[in-house]
Design a protein around this motif. Structure first.
Motif, PDB file in Angstrom:
ATOM      1  N   ARG A  73       0.602  -1.457  -0.225  1.00 18.93           N
ATOM      2  CA  ARG A  73      -0.014  -0.078  -0.019  1.00 18.93           C
ATOM      3  C   ARG A  73       0.844   1.285   0.212  1.00 18.93           C
ATOM      4  O   ARG A  73       0.581   2.436  -0.567  1.00 18.93           O
ATOM      5  CB  ARG A  73      -0.930   0.115   1.211  1.00 18.93           C
ATOM      6  CG  ARG A  73      -2.245  -0.931   1.094  1.00 18.93           C
ATOM      7  CD  ARG A  73      -3.194  -0.498   1.973  1.00 18.93           C
ATOM      8  NE  ARG A  73      -2.643  -0.582   3.656  1.00 18.93           N
ATOM      9  CZ  ARG A  73      -2.730  -1.866   4.296  1.00 18.93           C
ATOM     10  NH1 ARG A  73      -3.379  -2.797   3.652  1.00 18.93           N
ATOM     11  NH2 ARG A  73      -1.987  -1.900   5.605  1.00 18.93           N
ATOM     12  N   ALA A  74       1.920   1.040   0.726  1.00 14.01           N
ATOM     13  CA  ALA A  74       2.971   2.403   0.780  1.00 14.01           C
ATOM     14  C   ALA A  74       3.523   2.511  -0.727  1.00 14.01           C
ATOM     15  O   ALA A  74       3.547   3.978  -1.047  1.00 14.01           O
ATOM     16  CB  ALA A  74       4.043   2.227   1.793  1.00 14.01           C
ATOM     17  N   PHE A  75       3.869   1.363  -1.337  1.00 16.92           N
ATOM     18  CA  PHE A  75       4.344   1.609  -2.890  1.00 16.92           C
ATOM     19  C   PHE A  75       3.082   2.499  -3.513  1.00 16.92           C
ATOM     20  O   PHE A  75       3.356   3.231  -4.381  1.00 16.92           O
ATOM     21  CB  PHE A  75       4.627   0.427  -3.280  1.00 16.92           C
ATOM     22  CG  PHE A  75       4.943   0.401  -4.672  1.00 16.92           C
ATOM     23  CD1 PHE A  75       6.212   0.617  -5.267  1.00 16.92           C
ATOM     24  CD2 PHE A  75       3.856   0.156  -5.660  1.00 16.92           C
ATOM     25  CE1 PHE A  75       6.682   0.736  -6.482  1.00 16.92           C
ATOM     26  CE2 PHE A  75       4.142   0.071  -7.045  1.00 16.92           C
ATOM     27  CZ  PHE A  75       5.399   0.443  -7.590  1.00 16.92           C
ATOM     28  N   ALA A  76       1.918   1.733  -3.508  1.00 25.48           N
ATOM     29  CA  ALA A  76       1.059   2.502  -4.443  1.00 25.48           C
ATOM     30  C   ALA A  76       0.584   3.898  -4.008  1.00 25.48           C
ATOM     31  O   ALA A  76       0.196   4.643  -4.807  1.00 25.48           O
ATOM     32  CB  ALA A  76      -0.219   1.502  -4.233  1.00 25.48           C
ATOM     33  N   ASP A  77       0.876   4.237  -2.741  1.00 28.03           N
ATOM     34  CA  ASP A  77       0.568   5.691  -2.375  1.00 28.03           C
ATOM     35  C   ASP A  77       1.720   6.556  -2.472  1.00 28.03           C
ATOM     36  O   ASP A  77       1.692   7.889  -2.471  1.00 28.03           O
ATOM     37  CB  ASP A  77       0.504   5.794  -0.743  1.00 28.03           C
ATOM     38  CG  ASP A  77      -0.872   5.220  -0.100  1.00 28.03           C
ATOM     39  OD1 ASP A  77      -1.780   5.193  -1.252  1.00 28.03           O
ATOM     40  OD2 ASP A  77      -0.916   4.749   1.164  1.00 28.03           O
ATOM     41  N   GLY A  78       2.987   5.730  -3.252  1.00 27.72           N
ATOM     42  CA  GLY A  78       4.078   6.776  -3.494  1.00 27.72           C
ATOM     43  C   GLY A  78       5.020   7.245  -2.560  1.00 27.72           C
ATOM     44  O   GLY A  78       5.866   8.037  -2.552  1.00 27.72           O
ATOM     45  N   LEU A  79       4.887   6.408  -1.445  1.00 31.84           N
ATOM     46  CA  LEU A  79       5.951   6.650  -0.114  1.00 31.84           C
ATOM     47  C   LEU A  79       7.445   6.405  -0.706  1.00 31.84           C
ATOM     48  O   LEU A  79       7.751   5.472  -1.287  1.00 31.84           O
ATOM     49  CB  LEU A  79       5.647   5.702   0.822  1.00 31.84           C
ATOM     50  CG  LEU A  79       6.730   5.761   2.018  1.00 31.84           C
ATOM     51  CD1 LEU A  79       6.682   7.224   2.683  1.00 31.84           C
ATOM     52  CD2 LEU A  79       6.432   4.689   2.946  1.00 31.84           C
TER      53      LEU A  79
END
Length: 229
Positions: A73-79
């Motif tokens: 999810r962090a990847f998808a959120d662009g973290l």
């Protein structure tokens, strides 16, 4: 053209933290992490992913590692792992990335975190070697005349010139094998290229490539890469 750049813009607080970090002490503290993570030449994924090139990398972006749903999810959120986010993650992993499988309770002492981050930085080539890049921002290598910085580049012409750059750099902004230069601020790009042109940066290929470019062509490339999605 292989421009050895990385995302710019270290905040003053980050710069101060870097000055406080002791990489040698950080290597000792990192002993708490070695049961799950490897770092350095030949590092492999273990329970956790290897930590080479961590600064400036998107969270959950390494191939062939089974990330948790939380990290995905962090990847998808662009973290992106900049200094501040790495510091927060080391302090309390689950507070920053809910659902992470990382069971480490965190480093509550700020100095311990600064020292570990200074150690990790030694295994991230781009921020360590690029003076204007986070997390090790230093004064610029070259002071350019205002008239050079004021040149408004032609992004369309920059796109034409960029074909050579894109033989190494990824157009999608990923940093697989070489730092991303996508969406770099114009001034930072221009300063970096002129530093290569004046041979203030020790990269012979880039010195050669930059030496072929006029001021207007450098500005055009900067305009193109700044707006590249």
């Amino acid at each position: 053209m292989c421009l050895a750049l990385a995302p710019p813009g270290a905040a003053p607080a980050e710069e101060e933290a870097e000055r406080l970090g002791d990489a040698a002490r950080g290597a000792e503290i990192f002993g708490q992490c070695r049961g799950c993570h490897e770092i350095g030449p030949g590092a492999r994924h273990r329970i956790g992913p290897h930590l080479n090139e961590i600064f400036g990398r998107r969270a959950g972006a390494l191939e062939a590692f089974p990330y948790s749903k939380g990290m995905s999810r962090a990847f998808a959120d662009g973290l992106v792992w900049d200094y501040a986010r790495l510091d927060a993650y080391l302090e309390n992993p689950r507070a920053l990335v809910s659902g992470t499988r990382m069971s480490f309770r965190g480093l509550k002492d700020a100095q311990d975190r600064h020292d570990v981050l200074a150690y990790l930085r030694d295994f991230t080539a781009s921020p360590r070697d690029i003076p204007e890049a986070a997390p090790t921002a230093l004064p610029r290598e070259v002071d350019l005349p205002p008239e050079i910085l004021a040149i408004v580049g032609d992004a369309d012409y920059g796109e034409y010139l960029a074909s050579e750059c894109l033989t190494c750099h990824r157009q999608d902004g990923s940093d697989a094998g070489i730092p991303s230069i996508t969406r770099w601020p114009v001034e930072d790009f221009v300063v970096a290229m002129h530093a290569y042109k004046r041979k203030l940066r020790p990269h012979p290929v880039m010195q050669m490539m930059a030496g072929r470019l006029s001021d207007a062509e450098i500005a055009a490339l900067a305009a193109y890469f700044e707006k590249l999605d």
